[in-house]
Design a protein around this motif. Structure first.
Motif, PDB file in Angstrom:
ATOM      1  N   GLN A   1      -5.411   5.429  -0.088  1.00 32.16           N
ATOM      2  CA  GLN A   1      -6.076   4.578   0.895  1.00 32.16           C
ATOM      3  C   GLN A   1      -5.383   4.604   2.260  1.00 32.16           C
ATOM      4  O   GLN A   1      -5.997   4.245   3.279  1.00 32.16           O
ATOM      5  CB  GLN A   1      -6.114   3.117   0.391  1.00 32.16           C
ATOM      6  CG  GLN A   1      -6.831   2.931  -0.919  1.00 32.16           C
ATOM      7  CD  GLN A   1      -8.343   3.009  -0.734  1.00 32.16           C
ATOM      8  OE1 GLN A   1      -8.840   3.628   0.191  1.00 32.16           O
ATOM      9  NE2 GLN A   1      -9.065   2.375  -1.641  1.00 32.16           N
ATOM     10  N   GLU A   2      -4.103   5.032   2.277  1.00 31.12           N
ATOM     11  CA  GLU A   2      -3.333   4.962   3.524  1.00 31.12           C
ATOM     12  C   GLU A   2      -3.997   5.697   4.690  1.00 31.12           C
ATOM     13  O   GLU A   2      -4.100   5.123   5.784  1.00 31.12           O
ATOM     14  CB  GLU A   2      -1.929   5.510   3.273  1.00 31.12           C
ATOM     15  CG  GLU A   2      -1.039   5.458   4.512  1.00 31.12           C
ATOM     16  CD  GLU A   2       0.358   5.976   4.207  1.00 31.12           C
ATOM     17  OE1 GLU A   2       1.119   6.186   5.174  1.00 31.12           O
ATOM     18  OE2 GLU A   2       0.696   6.186   3.017  1.00 31.12           O
TER      19      GLU A   2
ATOM     20  N   PRO B   1       5.147  -4.531   4.749  1.00 32.13           N
ATOM     21  CA  PRO B   1       3.867  -4.736   4.064  1.00 32.13           C
ATOM     22  C   PRO B   1       2.944  -5.644   4.869  1.00 32.13           C
ATOM     23  O   PRO B   1       3.392  -6.578   5.533  1.00 32.13           O
ATOM     24  CB  PRO B   1       4.278  -5.391   2.747  1.00 32.13           C
ATOM     25  CG  PRO B   1       5.579  -6.065   3.052  1.00 32.13           C
ATOM     26  CD  PRO B   1       6.269  -5.200   4.077  1.00 32.13           C
TER      27      PRO B   1
ATOM     28  N   TRP C   1      -8.818   0.784  -5.528  1.00 33.59           N
ATOM     29  CA  TRP C   1      -8.278  -0.092  -4.483  1.00 33.59           C
ATOM     30  C   TRP C   1      -6.767  -0.189  -4.519  1.00 33.59           C
ATOM     31  O   TRP C   1      -6.111  -0.408  -3.507  1.00 33.59           O
ATOM     32  CB  TRP C   1      -8.887  -1.491  -4.589  1.00 33.59           C
ATOM     33  CG  TRP C   1      -8.576  -2.205  -5.876  1.00 33.59           C
ATOM     34  CD1 TRP C   1      -9.286  -2.173  -7.026  1.00 33.59           C
ATOM     35  CD2 TRP C   1      -7.449  -3.031  -6.112  1.00 33.59           C
ATOM     36  NE1 TRP C   1      -8.700  -2.928  -7.998  1.00 33.59           N
ATOM     37  CE2 TRP C   1      -7.548  -3.486  -7.452  1.00 33.59           C
ATOM     38  CE3 TRP C   1      -6.345  -3.463  -5.364  1.00 33.59           C
ATOM     39  CZ2 TRP C   1      -6.592  -4.306  -8.064  1.00 33.59           C
ATOM     40  CZ3 TRP C   1      -5.410  -4.287  -5.954  1.00 33.59           C
ATOM     41  CH2 TRP C   1      -5.547  -4.710  -7.294  1.00 33.59           C
ATOM     42  N   SER C   2      -6.190  -0.011  -5.690  1.00 35.31           N
ATOM     43  CA  SER C   2      -4.733  -0.136  -5.815  1.00 35.31           C
ATOM     44  C   SER C   2      -3.997   1.160  -5.513  1.00 35.31           C
ATOM     45  O   SER C   2      -2.759   1.150  -5.468  1.00 35.31           O
ATOM     46  CB  SER C   2      -4.364  -0.618  -7.220  1.00 35.31           C
ATOM     47  OG  SER C   2      -4.770   0.326  -8.196  1.00 35.31           O
ATOM     48  N   ASP C   3      -4.713   2.269  -5.289  1.00 38.50           N
ATOM     49  CA  ASP C   3      -4.061   3.546  -4.975  1.00 38.50           C
ATOM     50  C   ASP C   3      -3.724   3.545  -3.492  1.00 38.50           C
ATOM     51  O   ASP C   3      -4.475   4.025  -2.649  1.00 38.50           O
ATOM     52  CB  ASP C   3      -4.989   4.698  -5.351  1.00 38.50           C
ATOM     53  CG  ASP C   3      -4.270   6.042  -5.291  1.00 38.50           C
ATOM     54  OD1 ASP C   3      -3.113   6.077  -4.814  1.00 38.50           O
ATOM     55  OD2 ASP C   3      -4.890   7.045  -5.654  1.00 38.50           O
ATOM     56  N   SER C   4      -2.567   3.007  -3.163  1.00 41.20           N
ATOM     57  CA  SER C   4      -2.180   2.842  -1.758  1.00 41.20           C
ATOM     58  C   SER C   4      -1.986   4.173  -1.057  1.00 41.20           C
ATOM     59  O   SER C   4      -2.292   4.308   0.148  1.00 41.20           O
ATOM     60  CB  SER C   4      -0.897   2.007  -1.661  1.00 41.20           C
ATOM     61  OG  SER C   4       0.162   2.637  -2.380  1.00 41.20           O
TER      62      SER C   4
ATOM     63  N   ARG D   1      -0.685  -7.787   4.447  1.00 43.56           N
ATOM     64  CA  ARG D   1      -1.607  -8.306   3.430  1.00 43.56           C
ATOM     65  C   ARG D   1      -3.033  -8.011   3.848  1.00 43.56           C
ATOM     66  O   ARG D   1      -3.434  -8.254   4.981  1.00 43.56           O
ATOM     67  CB  ARG D   1      -1.391  -9.810   3.252  1.00 43.56           C
ATOM     68  CG  ARG D   1      -2.300 -10.412   2.206  1.00 43.56           C
ATOM     69  CD  ARG D   1      -2.088 -11.912   2.074  1.00 43.56           C
ATOM     70  NE  ARG D   1      -2.964 -12.483   1.082  1.00 43.56           N
ATOM     71  CZ  ARG D   1      -4.251 -12.780   1.266  1.00 43.56           C
ATOM     72  NH1 ARG D   1      -4.803 -12.557   2.447  1.00 43.56           N
ATOM     73  NH2 ARG D   1      -4.984 -13.288   0.277  1.00 43.56           N
TER      74      ARG D   1
ATOM     75  N   VAL E   1      -6.853   3.689   6.174  1.00 40.05           N
ATOM     76  CA  VAL E   1      -6.420   2.486   6.877  1.00 40.05           C
ATOM     77  C   VAL E   1      -5.877   2.849   8.255  1.00 40.05           C
ATOM     78  O   VAL E   1      -6.179   2.185   9.263  1.00 40.05           O
ATOM     79  CB  VAL E   1      -5.365   1.742   6.041  1.00 40.05           C
ATOM     80  CG1 VAL E   1      -4.785   0.575   6.818  1.00 40.05           C
ATOM     81  CG2 VAL E   1      -5.950   1.262   4.712  1.00 40.05           C
TER      82      VAL E   1
ATOM     83  N   LEU F   1     -10.106  -4.835   0.394  1.00 41.13           N
ATOM     84  CA  LEU F   1      -9.557  -3.736  -0.406  1.00 41.13           C
ATOM     85  C   LEU F   1     -10.603  -3.158  -1.342  1.00 41.13           C
ATOM     86  O   LEU F   1     -10.724  -1.943  -1.498  1.00 41.13           O
ATOM     87  CB  LEU F   1      -8.346  -4.217  -1.209  1.00 41.13           C
ATOM     88  CG  LEU F   1      -6.982  -4.139  -0.522  1.00 41.13           C
ATOM     89  CD1 LEU F   1      -5.886  -4.692  -1.442  1.00 41.13           C
ATOM     90  CD2 LEU F   1      -6.663  -2.705  -0.144  1.00 41.13           C
TER      91      LEU F   1
END
Length: 233
Positions: free
Chosen positions: A41-42, A16, A35-38, A18, A45, A24
């Protein structure tokens, strides 16, 4: 020896990282994902990290378009984009050649008007204005540019005059002409050759020939000479 392509090793690393809260949130607003839907968002990024490591090449710069516009100041031509600088009281002020005019704060001015915008109005523009031509970082005094231009024009005329005086290909250069006697003073006239043994014999008229070898007197001289010879009565 055969060569084999290198195989990149595969990793299955999960660690992980940060990310600050504000980043985010901004990423979620940019992608349209929460923002919390990783998982959503991956890919964004990953793309951002790869673009940071291997940035795309900068776009090729197009060559600046050449223009024939500019301001003709006596012998000096100022191409469009030339900067003019003058100063008064150590405070500089600037103008720019736009099209075929010199612009100062939106107003069209002449070099003399620009040089005397401040002060008593009797400054010589050639000695008060500095020029920076397009593509150059150096400021040159206008009077220096004028002197260099005059010298270039003089060399151009000298080269043309020398080319005109040279004979064309295949032609001989004209021989230098000797001055004639009538164009010289009396002290410099060419001497005439003196008559010598090689000169032509003088001619005699018919009367001289008759006196020397023909006629009655010649016959009388011959008879007297014959009588005087010994053995003649």
């Amino acid at each position: 020896m055969p060569t084999y392509p290198k195989i990149k090793p595969t990793y299955n690393l999960q660690f992980p990282i940060r990310v600050p809260d504000d980043v985010l949130v901004e990423l979620g607003e940019f992608t349209g994902n929460f923002w919390s839907d990783s998982l959503a968002q991956e890919p964004f990024v990953i793309e951002a990290i790869r673009n940071y490591i291997n940035p795309p090449p900068p776009p090729a710069q197009e060559p600046a378009a050449t223009t024939e516009m500019g301001y003709q100041w006596k012998q000096v031509f100022l191409p469009e984009g030339t900067r003019l600088r003058a100063s008064f009281g150590r405070a500089p002020y600037f103008a720019t050649v736009v099209g075929a005019e010199i612009k100062y704060e939106g107003h069209t001015v002449s070099p003399s008007c620009f040089a005397n915008l401040h002060g008593s109005g009797n400054r010589n523009a050639w000695k008060a204005i500095w020029l920076r031509l397009p593509g150059s970082n150096e400021w040159l005094l206008a009077d220096v540019c004028r002197s260099a231009r005059k010298a270039a024009i003089a060399r151009l005329h000298e080269g043309g005059a020398q080319a005109d005086s040279r004979p064309a290909e295949g032609e001989r250069a004209p021989a230098p002409q000797q001055p004639s006697a009538r164009h010289l003073p009396a002290s410099q006239t060419w001497p005439r050759p003196a008559a010598g043994p090689s000169s032509a014999p003088a001619t005699h008229d018919k009367g001289d020939l008759r006196k020397s070898g023909t006629g009655r007197s010649a016959r009388r001289r011959k008879r007297r000479a014959a009588k005087q010879m010994p053995g003649n009565p």
